[in-house]
Design a protein around this motif. Sequence first.
Motif, short mmCIF file in Angstrom:
data_model
loop_
_atom_site.label_atom_id
_atom_site.label_comp_id
_atom_site.label_asym_id
_atom_site.label_seq_id
_atom_site.Cartn_x
_atom_site.Cartn_y
_atom_site.Cartn_z
N ARG A 153 3.88 1.61 -1.10
CA ARG A 153 4.43 1.87 -2.50
C ARG A 153 3.57 2.46 -3.31
O ARG A 153 3.58 3.30 -4.32
N ALA A 154 2.12 1.80 -3.31
CA ALA A 154 1.05 2.05 -4.06
C ALA A 154 0.84 3.74 -4.17
O ALA A 154 0.28 4.40 -5.06
N LYS A 155 1.00 4.27 -2.87
CA LYS A 155 0.58 5.52 -2.53
C LYS A 155 1.79 6.42 -3.09
O LYS A 155 1.69 7.66 -3.01
N GLY A 156 2.83 5.79 -3.76
CA GLY A 156 4.07 6.64 -4.13
C GLY A 156 4.99 6.82 -3.45
O GLY A 156 5.97 7.88 -3.50
N ALA A 157 4.99 6.06 -2.28
CA ALA A 157 6.09 6.47 -1.28
C ALA A 157 7.45 6.26 -1.77
O ALA A 157 7.44 5.02 -2.22
N THR A 180 0.87 -1.22 0.06
CA THR A 180 -0.11 0.22 0.11
C THR A 180 0.77 1.26 0.20
O THR A 180 0.71 2.19 -0.95
#
Lengths: 558, 351, 323
Positions: free
Chosen positions: C226-230, C224
Amino acid sequence: MQKRLWFSITAALIGTGLIVAASATAAAKKSAVPTKAAASGTLVTELNSDVDYTDPQLTYYVPSWEMQYATACKLMNYPDKEAPEGGEVQPEVAAGLPAVSKDGKTYTFTIKPGFKFSNGQAVTAANFKMAIDRLAQPKLASSTSFLGSDIIVGMQDVLDGKAQSVSGVTASGSKLTIHLTHAAPDLLARLATPPFQAITSSLASNPDPAGVNTYPSCGPYYYAARTPNRSITLKLNPFYKGPRPHGVAAIQVNIGNSPDVIYQDVVKGTTDYAEDGVTPTLYASIAKTYGINKQQFFIRPELEVDYLALNHDPGRLFHDNPNLAKAVNYAVDRHAYLAQRGFLAGARTNRILPPGMAGLSKKDEVLKDGYPISASSATVSKAKSLANGHTGDGKAEMWAPNAGVGPLQAQVVQFDLKQIGVDVSIKLLPRAQQFVTARNRAQATYDINWSAWGADYNDPYDFINILLDGTTIAPTANNNDAYYNNAKFNTQMSKAALIAPGASRNAAYQTLDKNMMAEDPPWAPMFNRLERVFVSAHFGCFVYNPVEEVDLAAACKK
Amino acid sequence: MTNLAMVDAARASSGEALLDVRDLRTYFHTDDGVVGAVDGVSFTVQPGKTLGIVGESGCGKSVTNLTIMGLYPKTALVSGQALFRGEDLLKATPKRLREVRGAEIAMIFQDPMTSLNPVHRIGDQLVEAVVLHKDVTHSQARGRALEAMNEVGIPQAARRLDDYPHQFSGGMRQRVMIAMALINNPSVLIADEPTTALDVTTQAQILALMANLQQEYGTAIVMITHDLGVVAEIADDIVVMYAGRVVEYGGVDELFERPQHPYTWGLLGSLPRLGTEVERLEQIPGQPPSLLLPPWGCRFNTRCPYAFGRCRQQDPRLMPSGGSNEHLQACFLDEDTKAAEAAKTLAAAVA
Amino acid sequence: MYRYIVRRLLWAIVMFIAVTMITYVIFYVIPADPAVLAAGRSARPADVIRVRHYLGLDHSVPYQYGLFLKRLVIDRNLGRSFVNRRPVNSMIGEAAPVTASLVIGGAILWMILATPIGVLSALRPRSLLDRMAMVFVLIGISMPVVWIGLVLQYSIGFKWGVLPNAGYCDVINPPPGADCGGPVDWFQHMILPWTTFAILFTAIYVRMIRSNVMDTLGEDYVRTARAKGAPEPRVMTKHVLRNAMLPVVTMLGMDIAIALGGAVFTEYIFGLPGLGRLAVQSLFNFDLPTIMGVVVFSTMCIIIFNLFVDILYAFIDPRIRLE
């Protein structure tokens, strides 16, 4: 992220490396700088474990008595010499030998003037009375009070709380008078032990049962500092004007390193003397590297004997069984027994008294017509024939310590006695437990007890009467672990105790030794331990006194 | 023509695609060999519309979307294109991908219980989603988080911002995930089995929520699921996947009225329906094939009740079905059989 | 939460009594009379009786144990050593900081070493770094502490002389007669003991951190994030490590307590005047008060430490906090 972590790690490693490097140079520098000097330098010694006390009326630990030899001034003392002169007690603060009454019960000493404590106070007869009074203080609960309580009049009363001061000791001016309950010529040897040294009134008025760490003393040195479990510092007594040597300005005792590390430190030269020894297995290589009795490694006999006590108590295998006791003395392989202790650990013996005591020298260590100290088939067959018919049920129990060489030596004995038809079962116990239980008559169920005894003071009374007098056998606290009770010899040793120190006293005890071993051996004496002393290249003026061991006062730095 | 061209042709009329996936392949190295998890998948997503991707577990539907987002393992082999507004995401830099993720394309996952970090507060996780992409103060981000919580219908949102994930129920958590996904107003929301782990009532609520949000914000939705019932409700177009490939592709009404692929029939037949007395659900017999060594010919042939010789030898392509260019399917069966079977299935369904 | 703490405290008290009682009893099952030891070998029966009375050994065992407890709890006094009559409180007070230096410094060292190695191995499984790390782990777990200590001490301390071969220097207030003191000396002297002490635990923790991180990397909330762009660093710190290190914290607490035992070898080899060495010496001397003192103190430390770790865990893991 990975990159950043790598950088951090590298940076940390570099940082650590820098710190280590900086410390290394600092460490190197430190060892290169010699110890801070008064003119004669500091003698550095190391102990693996701490002494019990530095308090003169409490301490009973061997390395501690070695230090006390450097700090104490006593009525009688041992000269700073090697054997045999070093073993003969001489007057020190006493102006000469005491005047003794005809019945041998009153001793009068004259105090030589000129001795001073490290705080400048002069030493008088009163200071010696203070020592004896303090030794008897019940509050102090000293375990060395036995050195006087059985012969000095009034001392037991103080111990029992019935009196404040020992009535049998009086001091007036330069005269000190001691009244004894019965004639005891070994008094002079007893007075040469640390508890009887002169003490100041400040110490005398302080019977702290935990002991006083530092106090003024009147020998060449005094205790300047002590941190328990860490270090002890002795400094030169600035007011000492006596004849004894004082080679260094200070003696620093560092406590706590393992014997391996102590060895390393002596090799490096950062420590001058391994005071309670190094790892025993290292002595062989030390001897190889430094030679024996040349520069840094010295062998000296101790006033000590390792023996097998043969339990003569009624009901035991060796009771009224001289033949078996003799057979054991023939059968045991003293060489194999001693070998378990390692290189140069001792010298074999077949008699009770060690060399250095009662006028015996090294060549007297082995009784010429005594039991052979080398086992062979001849000795074994002699042993067999002696033992024949006297082995009881053929079983014997032997007690030995469960650590160190105990189990190994027990196995040697087990093997040896099997040859003569005795099956030895070995019971291994922690040394402390073995020691304590063996002295309890009811609990001492062994037939053979692994034993060792070192002298408290240099008089054969401490060996023969203390260890073999049957009349003193009690339910507990027996030093006579052979429970030996031979009426004839009991009488003879009591008589010998009354002879004044000198050639005839020595002769009487030597004869006792020989006869007991010949008629009904209380023990199988095995060997006398050798003190193995390892010192650094800087340790000069090495003197080993047979009673007080390494002479710290005589030592100097080179 | 290739499948891709088919898709192109089918979509040519529908205007600019927001997300245009072209011949996507994702192969994984395993200890046993190379696995073709996604083996030539193409579809488009129109702005403001919902695309449903259906299929069994292991058919590659999740991997497809993870690949598009760039969330696949570095050891995978990827080819094809994923054009987002004309930009190929498969060739984008990691930095660019991070900009896109969470801001322009958002993704929510199946299990809301484990998809939230248990040791951080909900508010903080929502705020994180905002500050990763927008240069705002913490309190501004928190305000936005509160808004988002309200939008997804979480009661007492202000207080619950400081709660931890384990203090929420499953349904609430999924709402939070939706809030987190939509907080930056992405143009595409990829929802990977968002309701599978929820009970039916909550499922309905979540679906309704998503439909509402789509209406309000015009977000395109890619709904991945194995449940045709879900898809029927909210999808505009449907992609049916099997064994890493697309087997049928068309508008939802068209597909439900005239399903053209045996696999789709199987999926429809296995739908439980209220009001019917059905003794047993129709199952599709057999297991999905190993993608390490897929079956020769049509990948479905090992389980297809209608399979015949050609199916085992040749690989069918995506072809327009019946009259419609916008309805593609990959099956060798003739039109009439298909129509008959389709009708049968629907009859059972309607009854 | 409060009920939890109270329950733990009560249990701690029970454990404390049980441990001290067992130690006391064991000491008396061994029939060696400390009075005779204390009185000296030439003492006569009367002397022994006197010493026995002085040491309080002529009462019954339960009575003595009761006295001991009373003195401990009310007067907070552990008695005096049989060997040198020093107050046991002082002896422990002197020894405890040394052991603390060793154990805590060692713990810091092993965490500094194990965390990056463990994390990197987890991020690059089966890489060269990972394999080397696993070999190191195997060696570190297999090498006995005593052997490591002796080898390091002999080679680095003695042969090469780069670091001091043994000894302890106080950080502040070196005692009179000490030949070293101050933070730099202290640090130098502790490097080899820390290393000896830490190697085993470093190996264990590398393995544990590696597996924890690998497990956590596969968790859904990491996906999640990573999916948020962290960005990866943020994913690693805020999401992966924050969760992966949680069990490490509890393990650390327990291990520090257990490590007190391992400290015995290290203290002996390097001549550190700590609790481990004190325990060994007092056992050889049958010095009951000191033995009991060390047991009591160590037990208390372990109990308090574990309690502290339990409570700390409740703070850092919100799932436990609010149950």
